[in-house]
Scaffold this active site. Structure first.
Site, PDB file in Angstrom:
ATOM      1  N   ASN A  17     -12.260   6.986   4.452  1.00  0.00           N
ATOM      2  CA  ASN A  17     -12.810   5.716   4.942  1.00  0.00           C
ATOM      3  C   ASN A  17     -12.291   5.535   6.359  1.00  0.00           C
ATOM      4  O   ASN A  17     -11.122   5.213   6.552  1.00  0.00           O
ATOM      5  CB  ASN A  17     -12.338   4.566   4.031  1.00  0.00           C
ATOM      6  CG  ASN A  17     -12.744   3.202   4.569  1.00  0.00           C
ATOM      7  OD1 ASN A  17     -13.536   3.105   5.515  1.00  0.00           O
ATOM      8  ND2 ASN A  17     -12.207   2.142   3.982  1.00  0.00           N
ATOM      9  N   LYS A  48     -12.982   3.290   8.432  1.00  0.00           N
ATOM     10  CA  LYS A  48     -12.903   1.877   8.846  1.00  0.00           C
ATOM     11  C   LYS A  48     -13.512   1.748  10.251  1.00  0.00           C
ATOM     12  O   LYS A  48     -14.474   2.450  10.539  1.00  0.00           O
ATOM     13  CB  LYS A  48     -11.453   1.400   8.766  1.00  0.00           C
ATOM     14  CG  LYS A  48     -10.848   1.683   7.376  1.00  0.00           C
ATOM     15  CD  LYS A  48      -9.549   1.003   7.121  1.00  0.00           C
ATOM     16  CE  LYS A  48      -9.081   1.337   5.706  1.00  0.00           C
ATOM     17  NZ  LYS A  48      -7.847   0.682   5.319  1.00  0.00           N
ATOM     18  N   HIS A  55     -14.570  -3.437  -0.394  1.00  0.00           N
ATOM     19  CA  HIS A  55     -13.228  -3.062   0.088  1.00  0.00           C
ATOM     20  C   HIS A  55     -12.400  -4.330   0.285  1.00  0.00           C
ATOM     21  O   HIS A  55     -12.933  -5.366   0.677  1.00  0.00           O
ATOM     22  CB  HIS A  55     -13.348  -2.284   1.400  1.00  0.00           C
ATOM     23  CG  HIS A  55     -12.053  -1.650   1.804  1.00  0.00           C
ATOM     24  ND1 HIS A  55     -11.052  -2.365   2.414  1.00  0.00           N
ATOM     25  CD2 HIS A  55     -11.581  -0.389   1.640  1.00  0.00           C
ATOM     26  CE1 HIS A  55     -10.014  -1.551   2.616  1.00  0.00           C
ATOM     27  NE2 HIS A  55     -10.312  -0.349   2.162  1.00  0.00           N
ATOM     28  N   GLU A  62     -10.514  -5.250   2.551  1.00  0.00           N
ATOM     29  CA  GLU A  62     -10.610  -5.840   3.896  1.00  0.00           C
ATOM     30  C   GLU A  62     -11.876  -6.679   4.031  1.00  0.00           C
ATOM     31  O   GLU A  62     -11.891  -7.685   4.741  1.00  0.00           O
ATOM     32  CB  GLU A  62     -10.557  -4.717   4.951  1.00  0.00           C
ATOM     33  CG  GLU A  62      -9.146  -4.165   5.067  1.00  0.00           C
ATOM     34  CD  GLU A  62      -9.069  -2.698   5.470  1.00  0.00           C
ATOM     35  OE1 GLU A  62     -10.072  -2.130   5.946  1.00  0.00           O
ATOM     36  OE2 GLU A  62      -7.969  -2.110   5.285  1.00  0.00           O
ATOM     37  N   GLU A 117      -7.359   0.323  -5.235  1.00  0.00           N
ATOM     38  CA  GLU A 117      -6.573   0.266  -4.005  1.00  0.00           C
ATOM     39  C   GLU A 117      -5.679  -0.968  -4.029  1.00  0.00           C
ATOM     40  O   GLU A 117      -6.120  -2.068  -3.669  1.00  0.00           O
ATOM     41  CB  GLU A 117      -7.503   0.182  -2.785  1.00  0.00           C
ATOM     42  CG  GLU A 117      -8.441   1.350  -2.634  1.00  0.00           C
ATOM     43  CD  GLU A 117      -8.870   1.557  -1.183  1.00  0.00           C
ATOM     44  OE1 GLU A 117      -8.700   2.670  -0.702  1.00  0.00           O
ATOM     45  OE2 GLU A 117      -9.349   0.608  -0.540  1.00  0.00           O
ATOM     46  N   GLY A 170      -2.479   0.924   4.325  1.00  0.00           N
ATOM     47  CA  GLY A 170      -2.035   0.956   5.713  1.00  0.00           C
ATOM     48  C   GLY A 170      -0.575   0.586   5.903  1.00  0.00           C
ATOM     49  O   GLY A 170      -0.131   0.328   7.020  1.00  0.00           O
ATOM     50  N   SER A 216      -2.392   4.517   1.422  1.00  0.00           N
ATOM     51  CA  SER A 216      -1.403   5.425   2.032  1.00  0.00           C
ATOM     52  C   SER A 216      -1.381   6.817   1.405  1.00  0.00           C
ATOM     53  O   SER A 216      -0.319   7.427   1.264  1.00  0.00           O
ATOM     54  CB  SER A 216      -0.001   4.790   2.013  1.00  0.00           C
ATOM     55  OG  SER A 216       0.002   3.571   2.747  1.00  0.00           O
ATOM     56  N   GLY A 248      -7.665   6.240   3.988  1.00  0.00           N
ATOM     57  CA  GLY A 248      -7.900   5.518   5.239  1.00  0.00           C
ATOM     58  C   GLY A 248      -7.337   6.293   6.424  1.00  0.00           C
ATOM     59  O   GLY A 248      -7.920   7.277   6.874  1.00  0.00           O
ATOM     60  N   GLY A 249      -6.183   5.873   6.896  1.00  0.00           N
ATOM     61  CA  GLY A 249      -5.557   6.441   8.102  1.00  0.00           C
ATOM     62  C   GLY A 249      -5.560   7.964   8.153  1.00  0.00           C
ATOM     63  O   GLY A 249      -5.904   8.558   9.194  1.00  0.00           O
TER      64      GLY A 249
HETATM   65  P1  13P Z   1      -4.785   3.814   4.118  1.00  0.00           P
HETATM   66  O1  13P Z   1      -4.976   5.198   3.548  1.00  0.00           O
HETATM   67  O2  13P Z   1      -4.759   3.800   5.608  1.00  0.00           O
HETATM   68  O3  13P Z   1      -3.616   3.126   3.489  1.00  0.00           O
HETATM   69  O4  13P Z   1      -6.086   2.979   3.718  1.00  0.00           O
HETATM   70  C1  13P Z   1      -6.516   2.962   2.401  1.00  0.00           C
HETATM   71  C2  13P Z   1      -7.863   2.352   2.359  1.00  0.00           C
HETATM   72  O5  13P Z   1      -8.021   1.172   2.549  1.00  0.00           O
HETATM   73  C3  13P Z   1      -9.005   3.247   2.104  1.00  0.00           C
HETATM   74  O6  13P Z   1     -10.153   2.522   1.831  1.00  0.00           O
END
Ligand code: 13P
Length: 248
Positions: free
Chosen positions: A9, A11, A94, A96, A166, A172, A212, A233-234
């Site tokens: 993802n 983002k 999600h 967020e 999640e 993050g 993470s 994510g990251g």
């Molecule tokens: P991170 O892997 O950066 O923690 O993000 C997880 C996420 O929100 C994937 O949708």
């Protein structure tokens, strides 16, 4: 046996040229895998990534969609629009989006239905906050989110829904749920699906862990009985690191 699915993802990251470079770099690194490889890109990258990922095993997803087919919804994108350019997956709900864009269990449910109507495969996110976890109500929260997300779906569609567990406190932050904790939560989600739709369906549903995930913890997480892969994510912004996660 459920297939392992590793979805990135991005983002709100990656310009089209960066996205195309990424796909070119990732392609040879994951071409041998039997796992499903998905990149969920920003709208502005979708068309470029789809063109670049043609004739590869990399699938492309969006990060959100509107539930209506068309109409006066300035700034929104419909499932039909996504499908028209070859998008296959879409992340829905999600944390967020729930947190910053007023997404609710009800809109999540409508979006999942709209995704299926457009032959898109939804990746539905559920997860508790740190406060909810500390109060001891994490399982209640995630099973409720799951139940409401899937409400009114046919068994066939439930079977084809990917769920991503999640925990919000792990996104993050560098804090990962322990593999045991993540597996426990995912088992609860599967049990909830089993209660409503039956064990056979629940055993087919792919449930990912997100929060993470990186190459150093992927193997430990993904080898657990109920964790069917990750939503990353990251660590999905770097092709080599993401490939290591795919090839865990
Ligand atoms: P991170 O892997 O950066 O923690 O993000 C997880 C996420 O929100 C994937 O949708």
């Amino acid at each position: 046996m459920r297939k392992k699915v590793i979805a990135g993802n991005w983002k709100m990251n990656m310009l089209p040229n960066e996205a195309m470079d990424f796909i070119q770099k990732l392609t040879p690194l994951v071409k041998e895998t039997e796992n499903e490889v998905i990149i969920c890109a920003p709208y502005t990258d979708l068309f470029y990534t789809i063109l670049n990922a043609q004739d590869t095993n990399i699938k492309i997803g969006a990060q959100n969609m509107h539930f209506a087919e068309k109409g006066a919804y300035t700034g929104e994108i419909s499932g039909k629009m996504l499908k028209s350019i070859g998008v296959e997956y879409v992340i829905i709900g999600h944390s967020e989006r729930r947190q910053y864009f007023a997404e609710t269990d009800e809109t999540v449910n409508k979006k999942i239905k709209a995704a299926f109507e457009n032959n898109l495969k939804p990746i539905v996110c559920v997860g508790e906050t740190l406060e909810e976890r500390e109060k001891g109500i994490a399982f209640d929260i995630i099973t409720k989110q799951t139940r409401l997300a899937l409400e009114g779906l046919s068994k066939e569609n439930v079977k084809n829904t990917i769920i991503a567990y999640e925990p919000i406190w792990a996104i993050g932050t560098g804090k990962t749920a322990t593999s045991e904790d993540a597996n426990e939560s995912i088992k609860k989600i599967r049990e909830e699906i089993s209660k409503i739709y039956g064990k056979d369906i629940a055993e087919c549903v792919i449930i990912l862990y997100g929060g993470s995930v990186k190459s150093s913890n992927a193997k430990e997480l993904f080898n657990k009985s109920d964790i069917d892969g990750g939503l990353v994510g990251g660590a999905s912004l770097d092709a080599e690191e993401f490939a290591k996660i795919v090839n865990f």
